[in-house]
Scaffold this motif. Structure first.
Motif, PDB file in Angstrom:
ATOM      1  N   ILE A   1       0.832  -1.204   0.000  1.00  0.00           N
ATOM      2  CA  ILE A   1       0.000   0.000   0.000  1.00  0.00           C
ATOM      3  C   ILE A   1       0.869   1.257   0.000  1.00  0.00           C
ATOM      4  O   ILE A   1       1.739   1.425   0.845  1.00  0.00           O
TER       5      ILE A   1
ATOM      6  N   ASN B   1      -2.666   5.155  -0.425  1.00  0.00           N
ATOM      7  CA  ASN B   1      -3.991   4.559  -0.592  1.00  0.00           C
ATOM      8  C   ASN B   1      -4.171   3.804  -1.904  1.00  0.00           C
ATOM      9  O   ASN B   1      -5.280   3.416  -2.263  1.00  0.00           O
ATOM     10  N   ASN B   2      -3.089   3.580  -2.639  1.00  0.00           N
ATOM     11  CA  ASN B   2      -3.123   2.698  -3.795  1.00  0.00           C
ATOM     12  C   ASN B   2      -2.570   1.348  -3.369  1.00  0.00           C
ATOM     13  O   ASN B   2      -1.723   1.259  -2.483  1.00  0.00           O
TER      14      ASN B   2
ATOM     15  N   GLU C   1      -8.076  -2.563  -2.971  1.00  0.00           N
ATOM     16  CA  GLU C   1      -8.350  -1.155  -2.692  1.00  0.00           C
ATOM     17  C   GLU C   1      -9.111  -0.983  -1.381  1.00  0.00           C
ATOM     18  O   GLU C   1      -8.848  -0.050  -0.611  1.00  0.00           O
ATOM     19  N   THR C   2     -10.040  -1.877  -1.106  1.00  0.00           N
ATOM     20  CA  THR C   2     -10.795  -1.809   0.144  1.00  0.00           C
ATOM     21  C   THR C   2      -9.878  -2.033   1.340  1.00  0.00           C
ATOM     22  O   THR C   2      -9.988  -1.351   2.370  1.00  0.00           O
TER      23      THR C   2
ATOM     24  N   GLN D   1      -7.814   1.169   1.896  1.00  0.00           N
ATOM     25  CA  GLN D   1      -8.552   2.333   2.376  1.00  0.00           C
ATOM     26  C   GLN D   1      -9.171   2.125   3.764  1.00  0.00           C
ATOM     27  O   GLN D   1      -9.803   3.045   4.298  1.00  0.00           O
TER      28      GLN D   1
ATOM     29  N   ARG E   1      -9.735   2.071   7.669  1.00  0.00           N
ATOM     30  CA  ARG E   1      -9.307   3.094   8.630  1.00  0.00           C
ATOM     31  C   ARG E   1      -8.276   2.571   9.618  1.00  0.00           C
ATOM     32  O   ARG E   1      -7.407   3.320  10.083  1.00  0.00           O
TER      33      ARG E   1
ATOM     34  N   ARG F   1      -9.591  -3.496   8.591  1.00  0.00           N
ATOM     35  CA  ARG F   1      -8.884  -4.207   7.508  1.00  0.00           C
ATOM     36  C   ARG F   1      -9.083  -5.714   7.646  1.00  0.00           C
ATOM     37  O   ARG F   1      -9.380  -6.416   6.674  1.00  0.00           O
TER      38      ARG F   1
END
Length: 273
Positions: free
Chosen positions: A65, A68-69, A133-134, A137, A139, A144
């Motif tokens: 990561i 955020n990519n 991606e989820t 991203q 928090r 996660r």
């Protein structure tokens, strides 16, 4: 409950500091037969350092990561150590799967991945990008892991069943801490050594002898951590090595350092706690 728990160098040697952190997280109970742990590795930048990866008998799904990519790939069974240089800030999230049950969730043989890894999209198709991606991203780690476990539980609904012989052989290997010969393994299942070797080549892409050696090495690491002042000759006897020279040679092959060096580092850290 699994008796085998893989060990990695950053956890064993407690290498975390202000710029580098390696942390492991336990899976939920219903996934513990498939997932050894979730893990994160982060480097904040500054003085360059290295991240050592040990053969551990597992298969890892890794999401790298940045801003955020996310890029996701799957790394197969390793039979040698690797050292990754860390020079730029980086964050990785991983899922460490047990190699004998990873088929159930990825629906691929670990032999398909190789130790260099393949992109997750080639394993899970188009949904892989959205999943990565989820994860990127989320928090925090709680969110996660929740995202990941929801995906894994859906995968269990369409479970692929690996060859039973392979599962049983892996069970024997784990139960005996790798201290078996290929001949004994074949005898336990009433199959020829040739059939066992062919099964492992098909499922893992490596020989049963390599798997036995990796699990034996991992069992040694656990014992070494529990008794860093033990004599190598005693450890060799306890963990099925011919002698302390055999132990040292295999340790260097899988770790890249002499056992005495690692034991001294662990002992020093224990003293400073």
């Amino acid at each position: 409950m699994r008796l085998f728990r893989p060990v990695q160098a950053p956890w064993l040697q407690q290498e975390s500091d202000d710029s580098y952190q390696y942390t492991e997280y336990a899976p939920s109970f219903d996934l513990s037969a498939y997932v050894a742990c979730y893990w994160t590795s982060s480097f904040q930048g500054g003085k360059a350092r290295h991240h050592r990866i040990l053969p551990d008998g597992c298969v890892d799904l890794i999401v790298s990561i940045t801003d955020n990519n996310a890029q996701a790939f799957v790394a197969g069974f390793m039979n040698r150590f690797d050292v990754l240089p860390l020079t730029e800030p980086t964050f990785s999230f991983g899922i460490r799967f047990y190699s004998d049950s990873v088929h159930t969730l990825l629906r691929h043989h670990p032999a398909d991945f190789g130790d260099g890894g393949i992109e997750l999209e080639l394993v899970w198709g188009n949904p892989a990008f959205e999943i990565a991606e989820t994860i990127a991203q989320a928090r925090d780690m709680k969110e996660r892991i929740a995202v990941v476990e929801a995906v894994l539980r859906k995968k269990l609904d369409k479970a692929y069943r690996p060859e039973r012989l392979f599962e049983r052989c892996m069970g024997h290997i784990f139960a005996n801490k790798g201290m078996l010969s290929v001949r004994k393994l074949a005898e336990m299942e009433h199959y020829s050594e040739r059939t066992v070797r062919r099964t492992f080549a098909h499922e893992l892409g490596v020989s049963p002898k390599e798997v036995l050696e990796v699990v034996q090495f991992q069992s040694l690491l656990v014992g070494l951590q529990q008794n860093v002042h033990a004599r190598l000759a005693d450890l060799a006897l306890l963990y099925g090595y011919a002698d302390h020279a055999h132990l040292s040679n295999q340790f260097k092959r899988f770790y890249g350092l002499a056992p005495q060096t690692v034991m001294a580092q662990i002992a020093c850290q224990a003293t400073n706690r």
